[in-house]
Design a protein around this motif. Sequence first.
Motif, PDB file in Angstrom:
ATOM      1  N   TYR A  45       0.838  -1.301  -0.078  1.00 12.98           N
ATOM      2  CA  TYR A  45      -0.011   0.014  -0.187  1.00 12.98           C
ATOM      3  C   TYR A  45       0.827   1.369   0.156  1.00 12.98           C
ATOM      4  N   GLY A  46       1.867   1.380   0.953  1.00 15.49           N
ATOM      5  CA  GLY A  46       2.510   2.533   0.984  1.00 15.49           C
ATOM      6  C   GLY A  46       3.919   2.447   1.771  1.00 15.49           C
ATOM      7  N   ASN A  73      -7.811  -3.136   5.110  1.00 16.05           N
ATOM      8  CA  ASN A  73      -8.611  -2.396   4.163  1.00 16.05           C
ATOM      9  C   ASN A  73      -7.885  -1.745   3.249  1.00 16.05           C
ATOM     10  N   LEU A  74      -6.548  -1.206   3.641  1.00 20.34           N
ATOM     11  CA  LEU A  74      -5.490  -0.467   2.808  1.00 20.34           C
ATOM     12  C   LEU A  74      -5.054  -1.327   1.648  1.00 20.34           C
ATOM     13  N   SER A  76      -6.239  -4.416   0.675  1.00 18.66           N
ATOM     14  CA  SER A  76      -7.462  -4.797  -0.259  1.00 18.66           C
ATOM     15  C   SER A  76      -7.974  -3.605  -1.283  1.00 18.66           C
ATOM     16  N   GLY A  77      -7.768  -2.408  -0.869  1.00 16.93           N
ATOM     17  CA  GLY A  77      -8.056  -1.434  -1.904  1.00 16.93           C
ATOM     18  C   GLY A  77      -6.943  -1.384  -3.102  1.00 16.93           C
ATOM     19  N   VAL A  78      -5.636  -1.769  -2.533  1.00 17.67           N
ATOM     20  CA  VAL A  78      -4.449  -1.817  -3.589  1.00 17.67           C
ATOM     21  C   VAL A  78      -4.854  -2.989  -4.554  1.00 17.67           C
ATOM     22  N   LEU A  79      -5.282  -4.152  -3.832  1.00 16.65           N
ATOM     23  CA  LEU A  79      -5.229  -5.400  -4.706  1.00 16.65           C
ATOM     24  C   LEU A  79      -6.493  -5.691  -5.596  1.00 16.65           C
ATOM     25  N   ALA A  80      -7.579  -4.690  -5.211  1.00 11.62           N
ATOM     26  CA  ALA A  80      -8.806  -4.585  -6.200  1.00 11.62           C
ATOM     27  C   ALA A  80      -8.299  -4.008  -7.510  1.00 11.62           C
ATOM     28  N   HIS A  81      -7.409  -3.128  -7.520  1.00 12.59           N
ATOM     29  CA  HIS A  81      -6.853  -2.668  -8.865  1.00 12.59           C
ATOM     30  C   HIS A  81      -5.556  -3.178  -9.358  1.00 12.59           C
ATOM     31  N   ALA A  82      -5.311  -4.468  -8.869  1.00 10.42           N
ATOM     32  CA  ALA A  82      -4.051  -5.076  -9.376  1.00 10.42           C
ATOM     33  C   ALA A  82      -4.204  -5.952 -10.181  1.00 10.42           C
ATOM     34  N   ASN A  83      -5.575  -6.426 -10.746  1.00 10.81           N
ATOM     35  CA  ASN A  83      -5.735  -7.135 -11.606  1.00 10.81           C
ATOM     36  C   ASN A  83      -4.964  -8.743 -11.407  1.00 10.81           C
ATOM     37  N   LEU A  84      -5.321  -9.107 -10.481  1.00 10.46           N
ATOM     38  CA  LEU A  84      -4.866 -10.447  -9.843  1.00 10.46           C
ATOM     39  C   LEU A  84      -5.739 -11.482 -10.416  1.00 10.46           C
ATOM     40  N   PRO A  85      -5.328 -12.794 -10.284  1.00 12.88           N
ATOM     41  CA  PRO A  85      -6.406 -13.849 -10.477  1.00 12.88           C
ATOM     42  C   PRO A  85      -7.476 -13.728  -9.494  1.00 12.88           C
ATOM     43  N   PRO A  86      -8.810 -13.978  -9.863  1.00 12.59           N
ATOM     44  CA  PRO A  86      -9.806 -14.236  -8.888  1.00 12.59           C
ATOM     45  C   PRO A  86      -9.772 -15.301  -7.714  1.00 12.59           C
ATOM     46  N   ASP A  87      -9.350 -16.209  -8.367  1.00 13.30           N
ATOM     47  CA  ASP A  87      -9.233 -17.670  -7.442  1.00 13.30           C
ATOM     48  C   ASP A  87      -7.993 -17.637  -6.772  1.00 13.30           C
ATOM     49  N   MET A  88      -7.943 -17.237  -5.555  1.00 15.54           N
ATOM     50  CA  MET A  88      -6.588 -17.114  -5.022  1.00 15.54           C
ATOM     51  C   MET A  88      -6.684 -18.015  -3.424  1.00 15.54           C
ATOM     52  N   LEU A  89      -5.655 -18.278  -3.095  1.00 16.30           N
ATOM     53  CA  LEU A  89      -5.547 -18.826  -1.656  1.00 16.30           C
ATOM     54  C   LEU A  89      -4.685 -18.133  -0.864  1.00 16.30           C
ATOM     55  N   THR A 206       1.527  -6.713   0.898  1.00 16.03           N
ATOM     56  CA  THR A 206       1.776  -5.950   2.216  1.00 16.03           C
ATOM     57  C   THR A 206       1.510  -4.596   2.394  1.00 16.03           C
ATOM     58  N   VAL A 207       1.466  -4.274   3.799  1.00 15.92           N
ATOM     59  CA  VAL A 207       0.779  -3.008   4.052  1.00 15.92           C
ATOM     60  C   VAL A 207       1.908  -1.962   3.508  1.00 15.92           C
ATOM     61  N   ALA A 208       3.092  -2.369   4.062  1.00 17.69           N
ATOM     62  CA  ALA A 208       4.362  -1.156   3.859  1.00 17.69           C
ATOM     63  C   ALA A 208       5.348  -1.867   3.047  1.00 17.69           C
ATOM     64  N   ARG A 209       6.142  -1.030   2.382  1.00 20.91           N
ATOM     65  CA  ARG A 209       7.385  -1.237   1.665  1.00 20.91           C
ATOM     66  C   ARG A 209       8.497  -0.426   2.323  1.00 20.91           C
ATOM     67  N   ALA A 210       9.588  -1.003   2.762  1.00 18.49           N
ATOM     68  CA  ALA A 210      10.785  -0.584   3.114  1.00 18.49           C
ATOM     69  C   ALA A 210      11.385   0.213   1.952  1.00 18.49           C
ATOM     70  N   THR A 211      11.623   1.184   1.285  1.00 16.51           N
ATOM     71  CA  THR A 211      12.092   1.567  -0.037  1.00 16.51           C
ATOM     72  C   THR A 211      13.412   2.187   0.400  1.00 16.51           C
TER      73      THR A 211
END
Length: 225
Positions: A45-46, A73-74, A76-89, A206-211
């Motif tokens: 996410y950030g 929720n943060l 899932s909001g990013v994942l909703a626009h990531a075009n990932l396969p719908p059937d995931m474990l 992940t929620v955050a990325r240590a860039t």
Amino acid sequence: IPLEGDLCSICGEKLFSTQNNAANAAPLCGLCRRAAPPFNKAISYGPYAGALRDLVHLLKYHQVKPTARLLGNLVSGVLAHANLPPDMLVLPVPLWTGKRRTRGFNQAEEIARFVVRELASGGTASTRIQLDTTSLVRQRETASQTGLTRHQRRANVRGAFAVTRPKALQGRTILLVDDVMTTGTTAAECSRVLLRAGAREVFVATVARATKEVESGQAFAAAAP
């Protein structure tokens, strides 16, 4: 604040230059150009800084469990626009049993529950997303990754994870969920174990990325008088 700017298309690291990437090719960091990690793509996410870092610490170190809903929720909001396969474990990165007993919960698992809940409520296709908290386990205790070099981090987590139910993973697309991604060594080790057990592909959230940009800023601030 969501991650912005040019990011590596695989690990999500902040790119300071894309001049070494081939024309019309997906942007890659130097590490992923030299040796691509076993996972398909890591999404965060950030940046691991400021208020987002504080929220992660509230959950992880102060046991403020309601924070997991916001963080999930943060993500899932990013994942909703990531075009990932719908059937995931969906599998959370597991904690060592002793650390889980001390903390009382696994923060990655708490975040993953809300990721699944939010994505499953988004439409009929997303209802095929399932949470699995038992197939991937941490079979030995590992030292904190903080302050370790990349080589030390890899050695620290090597052999730390195991699959308990390989049949549940056969041919499946896995979404591996954790709170923070730093160098990606934990995600890479988990992905190797999952793929070896029969998973078809692994994505990381992940929620955050240590860039490197964030780490440089924190180092500068720590050194300032």
